[in-house]
Scaffold this motif. Sequence first.
Motif, short mmCIF file in Angstrom:
data_model
loop_
_atom_site.label_atom_id
_atom_site.label_comp_id
_atom_site.label_asym_id
_atom_site.label_seq_id
_atom_site.Cartn_x
_atom_site.Cartn_y
_atom_site.Cartn_z
N HIS A 28 38.12 34.17 29.61
CA HIS A 28 36.77 34.05 29.07
C HIS A 28 36.28 35.41 28.57
O HIS A 28 36.66 36.46 29.10
N ILE A 29 35.43 35.36 27.57
CA ILE A 29 34.93 36.59 26.96
C ILE A 29 33.41 36.51 26.81
O ILE A 29 32.87 35.45 26.50
N LEU A 30 32.76 37.63 27.05
CA LEU A 30 31.30 37.73 26.97
C LEU A 30 30.92 38.64 25.81
O LEU A 30 31.49 39.72 25.65
N MET A 31 29.96 38.20 24.99
CA MET A 31 29.47 39.02 23.89
C MET A 31 27.98 39.28 24.10
O MET A 31 27.18 38.34 24.16
N ILE A 32 27.65 40.56 24.24
CA ILE A 32 26.27 40.97 24.48
C ILE A 32 25.73 41.61 23.21
O ILE A 32 26.35 42.51 22.64
N GLY A 33 24.58 41.15 22.76
CA GLY A 33 24.00 41.75 21.57
C GLY A 33 22.79 40.98 21.10
O GLY A 33 22.53 39.85 21.56
N LEU A 43 30.67 27.72 37.54
CA LEU A 43 31.62 28.67 38.12
C LEU A 43 32.96 28.01 38.42
O LEU A 43 34.02 28.60 38.21
N THR A 44 32.91 26.79 38.92
CA THR A 44 34.15 26.08 39.26
C THR A 44 34.97 25.79 38.02
O THR A 44 36.20 25.93 38.02
N ILE A 45 34.30 25.38 36.95
CA ILE A 45 35.01 25.10 35.70
C ILE A 45 35.62 26.39 35.15
O ILE A 45 36.79 26.42 34.73
N LEU A 46 34.87 27.48 35.16
CA LEU A 46 35.36 28.73 34.62
C LEU A 46 36.55 29.27 35.40
O LEU A 46 37.52 29.76 34.82
N ASN A 47 36.48 29.19 36.70
CA ASN A 47 37.51 29.81 37.53
C ASN A 47 38.68 28.89 37.83
O ASN A 47 39.83 29.22 37.56
N GLU A 48 38.39 27.70 38.39
CA GLU A 48 39.47 26.80 38.81
C GLU A 48 39.89 25.81 37.73
O GLU A 48 40.90 25.14 37.86
N ARG A 49 39.08 25.68 36.66
CA ARG A 49 39.33 24.70 35.60
C ARG A 49 39.26 23.27 36.14
O ARG A 49 40.00 22.39 35.72
N TYR A 50 38.34 23.07 37.09
CA TYR A 50 38.10 21.74 37.64
C TYR A 50 36.61 21.41 37.52
O TYR A 50 35.76 22.29 37.64
N PHE A 51 36.34 20.13 37.27
CA PHE A 51 34.97 19.63 37.31
C PHE A 51 34.90 18.51 38.33
O PHE A 51 35.69 17.56 38.28
N LEU A 102 28.92 34.91 38.11
CA LEU A 102 29.09 34.41 36.75
C LEU A 102 29.53 35.53 35.82
O LEU A 102 30.44 35.36 35.00
N PHE A 103 28.91 36.70 35.94
CA PHE A 103 29.28 37.86 35.12
C PHE A 103 30.74 38.24 35.35
O PHE A 103 31.47 38.60 34.41
N ASP A 104 31.19 38.14 36.58
CA ASP A 104 32.56 38.52 36.94
C ASP A 104 33.59 37.56 36.35
O ASP A 104 34.76 37.93 36.20
N ARG A 105 33.19 36.33 36.03
CA ARG A 105 34.14 35.36 35.49
C ARG A 105 34.61 35.72 34.07
O ARG A 105 35.62 35.22 33.60
N PHE A 106 33.90 36.61 33.40
CA PHE A 106 34.27 36.99 32.04
C PHE A 106 35.15 38.24 32.09
O PHE A 106 34.68 39.33 32.39
N LEU A 107 36.43 38.03 31.80
CA LEU A 107 37.38 39.12 31.92
C LEU A 107 37.19 40.16 30.82
O LEU A 107 37.39 41.35 31.04
N LEU A 108 36.79 39.73 29.63
CA LEU A 108 36.53 40.64 28.53
C LEU A 108 35.04 40.66 28.21
O LEU A 108 34.41 39.60 28.19
N HIS A 149 37.48 47.09 27.82
CA HIS A 149 36.46 46.04 27.75
C HIS A 149 36.50 45.12 28.97
O HIS A 149 35.87 44.07 28.97
N SER A 150 37.25 45.53 29.98
CA SER A 150 37.44 44.62 31.11
C SER A 150 37.15 45.25 32.48
O SER A 150 36.68 44.56 33.37
N LEU A 151 37.45 46.53 32.65
CA LEU A 151 37.49 47.11 33.99
C LEU A 151 36.18 47.72 34.47
O LEU A 151 36.12 48.27 35.56
#
Length: 387
Positions: free
Chosen positions: A39-44, A125-133, A164-170, A272-274
Motif C-alpha cells: 500500500h502507498i500513501l500520498m500526502i498533499g 486494518l484487517t483488509i489492509l494487513n491480512e487481506r481478509y474481510f 493505519l498510518f503504519d499499514r502504508f509501506l510507501l 519513502h518507507s523507513l
Amino acid sequence: METNLPDKLDDMINTLNARFFERDSEIEALLIAVLARQHILMIGPSGTAKSALVMELSKLIKGTDYFQWLLTRFSTPEELFGPLSLKDLEKGVYKRNTETKMPEAHLVFLDEIFKANSAILNSLLTILNERYFYNDGSPVKVPLMSVIGASNEYPEEGEGLDALFDRFLLRFEVDYIADDGNFISMMKHSGTDEPAPVMTLEELIQLQEMAERMVIQDDVYTALSKIRNELRDEGIRPSDRRFKQSLCVLKARALLQKRQSVLMEDLVILEHSLWETPDQKDAVSSIVRRHAQDAVIRMLETIQHEANEMLQKAAQDKSEEYGLEASEKMKRLKEDLNRLRAQYEDRSVEIEILLHKVNAMQQDIILSTMYGDGEAEKGPSGIFYRM
C-alpha cells in the motif's frame, strides 16, 4: 524473464508520464506498490491529481476491479464494505452485500484516509494487513492488491491512527506542478482521450510472481543492516516487520528496471518507507541514499584507483612491455565502465566523466612508454611525461 511483460511496464510509465507532469517518482512508486502488493500513501493538497493518477492506472490494466471513496468523519461501514443483505437479515444472518465495494476490488483509492472513524477502522486494518474481510464473522479472502491512500495532511498524535498510518509501506508527499513549462503543458492538455489498456489482470499477476522470484544479493542484506543501525543512532526505529516487507518493494523495483536481481541502487526507494514521522524524512533519505549509491561510487572509485596506480607505475617503468600490459588493463577498465553505464543509466554522467579520464590516462601511458627521457610535456590527463 517472460517475453515482453516488463516492456509493458515501460508502456504504462510512458502513458502516465504523458498525462501527468512532474509525477515520475509517484508513477514509479505506484507501479512498485502494485507489483509488490503493498500500500502507498500520498500526502498533499487538493488538486494535485492524486485520485486522477490512480484512476488512470486502473484503466491501463484490463480486468481489474477498482474502488474509490472519499472518507469523512461520518462515513459508515456500508459505504466501504456494502449494505447489509436484507434477505439474510430476515434469517438472522448479519451479512453484507460486498458487490462493487472494497472487499471485491483489486485496486482501491481512499481519499482523506485519516478521516476513517472507529466504526470502519478495524475492518479496514484487517483488509489492509491480512487481506481478509469478516462477513458475518467468517473471514473472506479479498483480491486486494494495493490500497492507495490520500490525505491533505498527516494524522495528528493521539487520534488513534498510528496503526493505519503504519499499514502504508510507501509514503510520498505530492505538491503542485513547479515548472512553468510543465504547468502550461498541463493547462493545454485536455486529457479527454481514454487510455487503452496496456496489460491484463492475468499479466499483472505474472509480473507480481516474477517480482517475488527476484534474487537479493548478500551485500543488499548487509546494507539494510547498516541502514537499520544508522537509523537507530538517529533515534529512528522502523519495525522489523517494515524491514521485512521492504524486501518485496526492492524486488519490484528491480523488476521495473528489467533486472533479475536486487542491486544496491534499489535501496533508494526505502527513503519513502523507513521514516515514522515527517521530521525524520531528511535523515532517513540521507542515510538510505548514501547506501544506495555506494555500489556505483565504490565501483567508480575502484576503477579510478586502479587507473591511477597504472599511470603512476607507467611514469616509472617506461618499458614497452609494461606499456602494452597497462594499456590492455585500461582497455578492460573501459569495458567495465561501459557495462556500468548500460546498467546504471541514471548515473551515466558521472560514469562518462570517469570514462574520459581513463581514456586520457591510457593515452598518457602509451606516450610515456613510447618516449624516454626528454623535456617534460603535459599529457591528455594532465600528468607530465618525458618527451
